[in-house]
Motif scaffolding. Structure first.
Motif, PDB file in Angstrom:
ATOM      1  N   ASN A 147      17.458 -22.730  53.236  1.00 50.80           N
ATOM      2  CA  ASN A 147      18.823 -22.440  52.885  1.00 50.80           C
ATOM      3  C   ASN A 147      18.632 -21.434  51.815  1.00 50.80           C
ATOM      4  O   ASN A 147      17.277 -21.199  51.330  1.00 50.80           O
ATOM      5  CB  ASN A 147      19.571 -23.834  52.640  1.00 50.80           C
ATOM      6  CG  ASN A 147      18.859 -24.422  51.445  1.00 50.80           C
ATOM      7  OD1 ASN A 147      18.564 -24.106  50.439  1.00 50.80           O
ATOM      8  ND2 ASN A 147      18.636 -25.578  52.083  1.00 50.80           N
ATOM      9  N   ILE A 148      19.860 -21.094  51.144  1.00 51.09           N
ATOM     10  CA  ILE A 148      19.625 -19.946  50.104  1.00 51.09           C
ATOM     11  C   ILE A 148      18.913 -20.627  48.869  1.00 51.09           C
ATOM     12  O   ILE A 148      18.370 -19.991  48.207  1.00 51.09           O
ATOM     13  CB  ILE A 148      21.016 -19.407  49.638  1.00 51.09           C
ATOM     14  CG1 ILE A 148      21.897 -20.744  49.234  1.00 51.09           C
ATOM     15  CG2 ILE A 148      21.723 -18.723  50.793  1.00 51.09           C
ATOM     16  CD1 ILE A 148      23.216 -20.069  48.506  1.00 51.09           C
ATOM     17  N   MET A 149      19.003 -22.016  48.595  1.00 55.31           N
ATOM     18  CA  MET A 149      18.342 -22.567  47.457  1.00 55.31           C
ATOM     19  C   MET A 149      16.690 -22.836  47.696  1.00 55.31           C
ATOM     20  O   MET A 149      16.100 -22.253  46.635  1.00 55.31           O
ATOM     21  CB  MET A 149      18.870 -23.759  47.271  1.00 55.31           C
ATOM     22  CG  MET A 149      20.558 -24.150  47.010  1.00 55.31           C
ATOM     23  SD  MET A 149      20.907 -22.948  45.426  1.00 55.31           S
ATOM     24  CE  MET A 149      20.037 -23.923  44.216  1.00 55.31           C
ATOM     25  N   THR A 150      16.557 -22.952  48.808  1.00 59.98           N
ATOM     26  CA  THR A 150      15.023 -23.146  49.014  1.00 59.98           C
ATOM     27  C   THR A 150      14.060 -21.821  49.181  1.00 59.98           C
ATOM     28  O   THR A 150      13.105 -21.575  48.870  1.00 59.98           O
ATOM     29  CB  THR A 150      14.680 -23.937  50.460  1.00 59.98           C
ATOM     30  OG1 THR A 150      15.573 -23.622  51.551  1.00 59.98           O
ATOM     31  CG2 THR A 150      15.096 -25.525  50.174  1.00 59.98           C
ATOM     32  N   LEU A 151      15.063 -20.806  49.683  1.00 62.88           N
ATOM     33  CA  LEU A 151      14.627 -19.525  50.087  1.00 62.88           C
ATOM     34  C   LEU A 151      14.365 -18.798  48.694  1.00 62.88           C
ATOM     35  O   LEU A 151      13.481 -18.015  48.351  1.00 62.88           O
ATOM     36  CB  LEU A 151      15.508 -18.693  50.858  1.00 62.88           C
ATOM     37  CG  LEU A 151      15.303 -18.969  52.325  1.00 62.88           C
ATOM     38  CD1 LEU A 151      16.227 -18.215  53.007  1.00 62.88           C
ATOM     39  CD2 LEU A 151      14.007 -18.492  52.789  1.00 62.88           C
ATOM     40  N   GLY A 152      15.438 -19.196  47.778  1.00 66.82           N
ATOM     41  CA  GLY A 152      15.155 -18.708  46.301  1.00 66.82           C
ATOM     42  C   GLY A 152      14.053 -19.315  45.502  1.00 66.82           C
ATOM     43  O   GLY A 152      13.608 -18.740  44.821  1.00 66.82           O
ATOM     44  N   GLY A 153      13.924 -20.757  45.970  1.00 69.17           N
ATOM     45  CA  GLY A 153      12.622 -21.187  45.401  1.00 69.17           C
ATOM     46  C   GLY A 153      11.506 -20.562  45.672  1.00 69.17           C
ATOM     47  O   GLY A 153      10.425 -20.431  44.991  1.00 69.17           O
ATOM     48  N   LEU A 154      11.274 -20.298  47.018  1.00 69.05           N
ATOM     49  CA  LEU A 154      10.087 -19.542  47.650  1.00 69.05           C
ATOM     50  C   LEU A 154      10.011 -18.028  46.886  1.00 69.05           C
ATOM     51  O   LEU A 154       8.731 -17.833  46.577  1.00 69.05           O
ATOM     52  CB  LEU A 154      10.186 -19.466  49.025  1.00 69.05           C
ATOM     53  CG  LEU A 154      10.058 -20.735  49.900  1.00 69.05           C
ATOM     54  CD1 LEU A 154      10.270 -20.665  51.403  1.00 69.05           C
ATOM     55  CD2 LEU A 154       8.797 -21.349  49.718  1.00 69.05           C
ATOM     56  N   ALA A 155      11.094 -17.452  46.762  1.00 65.27           N
ATOM     57  CA  ALA A 155      10.934 -16.089  45.941  1.00 65.27           C
ATOM     58  C   ALA A 155      10.800 -16.313  44.672  1.00 65.27           C
ATOM     59  O   ALA A 155       9.927 -15.523  44.054  1.00 65.27           O
ATOM     60  CB  ALA A 155      12.335 -15.493  46.075  1.00 65.27           C
ATOM     61  N   VAL A 156      11.076 -17.204  43.878  1.00 64.10           N
ATOM     62  CA  VAL A 156      10.692 -17.457  42.458  1.00 64.10           C
ATOM     63  C   VAL A 156       9.289 -17.954  42.360  1.00 64.10           C
ATOM     64  O   VAL A 156       8.489 -17.470  41.634  1.00 64.10           O
ATOM     65  CB  VAL A 156      11.526 -18.676  41.791  1.00 64.10           C
ATOM     66  CG1 VAL A 156      10.860 -18.909  40.377  1.00 64.10           C
ATOM     67  CG2 VAL A 156      12.753 -18.108  41.693  1.00 64.10           C
ATOM     68  N   ALA A 157       8.718 -18.582  43.460  1.00 65.56           N
ATOM     69  CA  ALA A 157       7.342 -19.204  43.344  1.00 65.56           C
ATOM     70  C   ALA A 157       6.385 -17.884  43.686  1.00 65.56           C
ATOM     71  O   ALA A 157       5.023 -17.855  43.515  1.00 65.56           O
ATOM     72  CB  ALA A 157       7.041 -20.245  44.459  1.00 65.56           C
ATOM     73  N   VAL A 158       6.733 -16.979  44.399  1.00 64.91           N
ATOM     74  CA  VAL A 158       5.725 -15.893  44.836  1.00 64.91           C
ATOM     75  C   VAL A 158       5.092 -15.402  43.510  1.00 64.91           C
ATOM     76  O   VAL A 158       3.916 -14.951  43.453  1.00 64.91           O
ATOM     77  CB  VAL A 158       6.532 -14.741  45.477  1.00 64.91           C
ATOM     78  CG1 VAL A 158       5.795 -13.544  45.534  1.00 64.91           C
ATOM     79  CG2 VAL A 158       6.928 -15.251  46.894  1.00 64.91           C
ATOM     80  N   GLY A 159       5.866 -14.870  42.469  1.00 68.36           N
ATOM     81  CA  GLY A 159       5.152 -14.339  41.225  1.00 68.36           C
ATOM     82  C   GLY A 159       4.497 -15.218  40.431  1.00 68.36           C
ATOM     83  O   GLY A 159       3.665 -14.868  39.546  1.00 68.36           O
ATOM     84  N   ARG A 160       4.654 -16.488  40.729  1.00 63.24           N
ATOM     85  CA  ARG A 160       3.849 -17.571  39.933  1.00 63.24           C
ATOM     86  C   ARG A 160       2.583 -18.190  40.765  1.00 63.24           C
ATOM     87  O   ARG A 160       1.666 -18.683  39.998  1.00 63.24           O
ATOM     88  CB  ARG A 160       4.792 -18.641  39.518  1.00 63.24           C
ATOM     89  CG  ARG A 160       4.381 -19.819  38.883  1.00 63.24           C
ATOM     90  CD  ARG A 160       3.584 -19.373  37.467  1.00 63.24           C
ATOM     91  NE  ARG A 160       2.883 -20.597  36.689  1.00 63.24           N
ATOM     92  CZ  ARG A 160       1.662 -21.104  37.052  1.00 63.24           C
ATOM     93  NH1 ARG A 160       0.919 -20.503  38.285  1.00 63.24           N
ATOM     94  NH2 ARG A 160       1.327 -22.192  36.487  1.00 63.24           N
ATOM     95  N   VAL A 161       2.583 -18.303  42.205  1.00 62.24           N
ATOM     96  CA  VAL A 161       1.424 -18.844  42.603  1.00 62.24           C
ATOM     97  C   VAL A 161       0.319 -18.249  42.500  1.00 62.24           C
ATOM     98  O   VAL A 161      -0.878 -18.844  42.755  1.00 62.24           O
ATOM     99  CB  VAL A 161       1.696 -19.512  44.178  1.00 62.24           C
ATOM    100  CG1 VAL A 161       3.203 -20.163  44.327  1.00 62.24           C
ATOM    101  CG2 VAL A 161       2.212 -17.975  44.648  1.00 62.24           C
ATOM    102  N   VAL A 162       0.308 -16.865  42.282  1.00 64.80           N
ATOM    103  CA  VAL A 162      -1.141 -16.122  42.220  1.00 64.80           C
ATOM    104  C   VAL A 162      -1.713 -16.300  40.663  1.00 64.80           C
ATOM    105  O   VAL A 162      -2.879 -15.968  40.716  1.00 64.80           O
ATOM    106  CB  VAL A 162      -0.638 -14.652  42.459  1.00 64.80           C
ATOM    107  CG1 VAL A 162      -0.081 -13.951  41.290  1.00 64.80           C
ATOM    108  CG2 VAL A 162      -2.106 -13.881  42.827  1.00 64.80           C
TER     109      VAL A 162
END
Length: 783
Positions: A431-446
């Protein structure tokens, strides 16, 4: 953590195999996760909807609403109860404390209502408020090539609805509009009185002679044969010739036989037995005065006292599309169904029906919730993908090595796919919340992977063996990256545990970010050292044991840092510059638009035409048609879909209207606009253009349909004195309407609806062989 790295490096093939398994599991999870607009939130709100057709607001309050309220009051954890009683419908909304078992509470309310004495025709419907209960698809069906409205309605009921109900995940399919062909019996009250026949008797005779009743069984030659008594009316003439009573019997006013109940068998029996008794009297003249002629029993046929015709009846209200009659079909999904999959299956079924019945029907999609979900999903995926791409490019610019960039970048897909697998295991949806969470995590997981890789690279450049470097490097930074990751988790995870609806709504977001960050930590300590061992140490990369040279970034950064720290003036200058940047950024916050969800590329406005309480649906439709003419003249409008519920309708539209204090048959006009339309400006424009329709008790309101994007403030005025509540609410309404920042200010204060009350004198009624209940029943049937 260092032991984990040593184990991963010593079992490199197992580590890579597990990484591949996580990769494939994540891809599988993406296809299995349900796709919704917002997270599944169990709101502790239960709604009880009860229809009482033909009853006034006072009767609904006393006979339906208050008994339901008393029953709900006994359910534990009740915090607030609100009810709205209007003509023909009662709406009771009960709010419970957060953490309440919603399904268990719903069952408890249903059981409590089972012991409540309600009118026979009232059947309460208990539903839990579902934030994802918005109809998946709303479509309009119109006739083409001369197909009449009643034919459209018949095809919708016989073809479209059954076809949609067979789709997996479809919960409810409802129709609005379209004419149903029915046999309409219009009784003549004067002829009924002259022949001494009651309305109940006519109704009972019709019901009792259009049935199939099992009558037992007959044994014959060792075989049991079932016996049924049946009759079905086959023509209008047969109905007109139906005998509903007998006149001319002695001592009986038309020998109507006592008022027949629903079974009505008493009516025919009474009439038949009276006629038999009359024939047994010699000359049928016993007790007659001299010269008086005996009455001859005469059957009364339905056609003698009523007009019997086939009529088109708008039993489900009225629907229109772009100014022409239509049938609106609304499809809702089950709670655990995938919105996007259901919508795609419905659209496929629509295409199949259109291909088969294209010469008779035209199906137009008015609103498709999945399009907004897909747009949000694709947009976040696009932004997340671009973020990942820029992160990889940034890594390459700093490392200037394709193999090193590949090692670090692998943490992005592995971490995100691991998070998807955990989401599937824990029942979290896309949903929009979990997709937003994944988008936020993209820049941090690396980040963790870069720190580990850089330290491995440093140890290798100092002459250590690759085996030693891939163990020593992660060991030195394991504590640092673990604390850094856990600190970030500590920022996001509490969002899901703050309590109330905020907790339920943000919990999927917090868990998604947490899953991705923890996965990135594990990947950095296991997969990254293994890939570094294989790609950095084993594929020809040579390192000399010498002091490492500064990179181009170090050569740029070092002089800048020295300048900033050179003296007190430069140090304070850096601090002042940072403060100015912070203040300037904060000053921009009030200028940023805020809303719950963006409106998407498709722009909608909802126009509500609210009539005075008690207005017939046909009159509401006429007023809505005037609104349609004004809307059609606006160049920004591309589609107009109108829906007016029928009297006694119990659909979602009726529920929303009754709950807000409007008439239950208020017209809803969905207006689709061009993608470039400014919703705020167009909302004000249409509100001004429709202002002439605000007359004779009608109200017209224009609101944005952008999934909660319209900022709404609700003010509740409550008190024990109804007159005082009315006075205060009207004064408050006047003050709020005077504020230029507010639009569409309205009150849900229900004005008294006109009502006719028949006060029956029991003594006079009993003299005529009637009771108050019989009088009410006869009047109800007539009306």
């Amino acid at each position: 953590m260092s032991r984990l790295t040593e184990l991963a490096v010593s079992k490199r093939s197992v580590t890579l195999l597990l990484a591949f398994g996580v990769f494939m599991a994540g891809i599988f999870s993406w296809g299995q996760l349900n796709q919704e607009l917002v997270p599944n939130v169990d709101l502790p709100v239960i709604t009880v909807l009860a229809a009482y057709p033909g009853a006034g607001a006072t009767d609904v309050t006393e006979q339906v609403t208050k008994p339901i309220e008393r029953a709900i009051a006994s359910v534990p954890r009740l915090e607030h109860i609100q009810s709205t009683s209007s003509n023909s419908i009662s709406v009771v909304v009960a709010q419970f404390s957060y953490g309440t078992d919603v399904k268990g509470t719903q069952t408890a309310i249903e059981q409590a209502l089972g012991g409540v004495q309600l009118p026979n025709s009232v059947t309460p419907r208990v539903t839990a408020l579902d934030i994802n209960a918005t109809p998946v698809i709303t479509a309009a069906i119109q006739g083409v090539n001369g197909t009449t409205p009643d034919q459209v309605s018949q095809l919708a009921q016989s073809v479209v609805v059954p076809g949609l109900q067979g789709i997996s995940g479809v919960g409810q399919v409802s129709l609005t509009g379209g004419a149903d062909r029915v046999v309409q019996v219009t009784l003549d009250p004067a002829k009924l009185t002259a022949d001494g026949i009651s309305v109940q008797q006519v109704s009972g005779v019709l019901q009792a002679n259009n049935v199939t009743i099992p009558a037992g069984s007959l044994s014959q030659d060792g075989t049991t044969i079932p016996v049924s008594a049946l009759h079905q009316f086959g023509s209008l003439d047969e109905i007109r010739n139906l005998v509903v009573g007998v006149t001319g019997l002695p001592g009986a006013a038309g020998a109507s036989g006592a008022a027949a109940g629903p079974g009505a068998s008493g009516a025919s029996t009474a009439a038949g037995s009276s006629a038999a008794r009359a024939s047994q009297v010699p000359g049928a003249a016993a007790g007659l005065a001299q010269g008086q002629v005996a009455a001859v029993p005469t059957p009364v046929r339905l056609g003698d006292i009523a007009d019997v015709q086939i009529a088109d009846v708008q039993s489900t209200g009225y629907a229109r599309l772009d100014g022409a009659p239509a049938v609106t079909v609304t499809i809702s999904k089950t709670t655990d169904a995938n919105t996007v999959n259901v919508a795609d299956a419905v659209q496929a079924r629509f295409a199949a029906i259109q291909a088969q019945y294209g010469t008779q029907l035209k199906i137009t999609t008015v609103d498709d919730l999945s399009s907004f979900i897909k747009e949000s999903r694709d947009g976040l995926l696009r932004e997340g993908g671009l973020g990942a791409l820029f992160a990889i490019l940034t890594i390459f610019l700093f490392l200037l090595s394709l193999r090193s960039t590949f090692v670090a970048a692998m943490s992005i897909p592995l971490s995100l796919l691991a998070a998807l697998g955990l989401m599937l295991a824990t029942g979290i949806t896309i949903n929009i919340m979990t997709l937003g969470g994944l988008a936020v995590a993209v820049g941090r997981v690396v980040d963790d992977a870069i720190v580990v890789l850089e330290n491995i690279y440093r140890h290798r450049s100092q002459g250590e063996s690759i085996r030693s470097a891939v163990v020593s490097g992660p060991r030195e930074v394991a504590s640092a990256i673990t604390s850094s990751t856990l600190t970030t988790v500590a920022v996001f995870l509490p969002l899901g545990f703050v309590g109330g609806i905020v907790s339920q709504f943000f919990l999927p977001f917090a868990l998604t970010v947490t899953f991705a960050l923890l996965a990135s930590l594990v990947v950095a300590l296991t997969v990254v050292p293994v890939l570094a061992y294989l790609l950095i140490g084993s594929l020809g990369m040579r390192f000399e044991a010498a002091a490492p040279k500064d990179t181009i970034w170090q050569r740029l950064y070092t002089p800048t840092l020295r300048f900033a720290l050179r003296n007190r003036l430069t140090r304070w200058g850096v601090v002042v510059l940072a403060a100015l940047l912070f203040a300037g950024s904060a000053a921009l916050i009030p200028t940023l638009p805020t809303q719950f969800l963006n409106s998407g590329s498709e722009k909608y406005l909802q126009v509500t035409v609210s009539p005075p309480i008690g207005t017939a649906s046909s009159a509401v439709l006429a007023h809505a048609e005037q609104a349609e003419q004004i809307l059609h003249a606006d160049p920004e409008v591309t589609l107009i879909a109108t829906s007016v519920p029928g009297e006694g309708d119990t659909g979602v539209q009726t529920l929303n209207a009754a709950f807000s204090g409007r008439a239950s048959n208020s017209a809803q006009i969905l207006v689709k606009l061009t993608p470039s339309t400014n919703l705020d400006t167009e909302q004000r424009t249409l509100q001004d253009q429709l202002r002439p329709l605000v007359a004779e008790g009608y109200a017209v309101d224009v609101q944005q349909q952008n999934f909660g994007g319209g900022t709404t403030i609700d003010v509740t005025v409550s008190g024990a004195d109804t007159a005082q509540v009315k006075s205060v609410s009207q004064a408050l309404l006047s003050q709020l309407q005077a504020m230029p920042e507010l639009t569409g200010v309205k009150s849900d204060l229900v004005t008294a609806a006109p009502e006719i009350q028949i006060n029956v004198d029991p003594n006079r009624a009993i003299a005529a062989g009637l009771t108050t209940a019989q009088v009410g029943g006869d009047v109800r049937t007539l009306l």
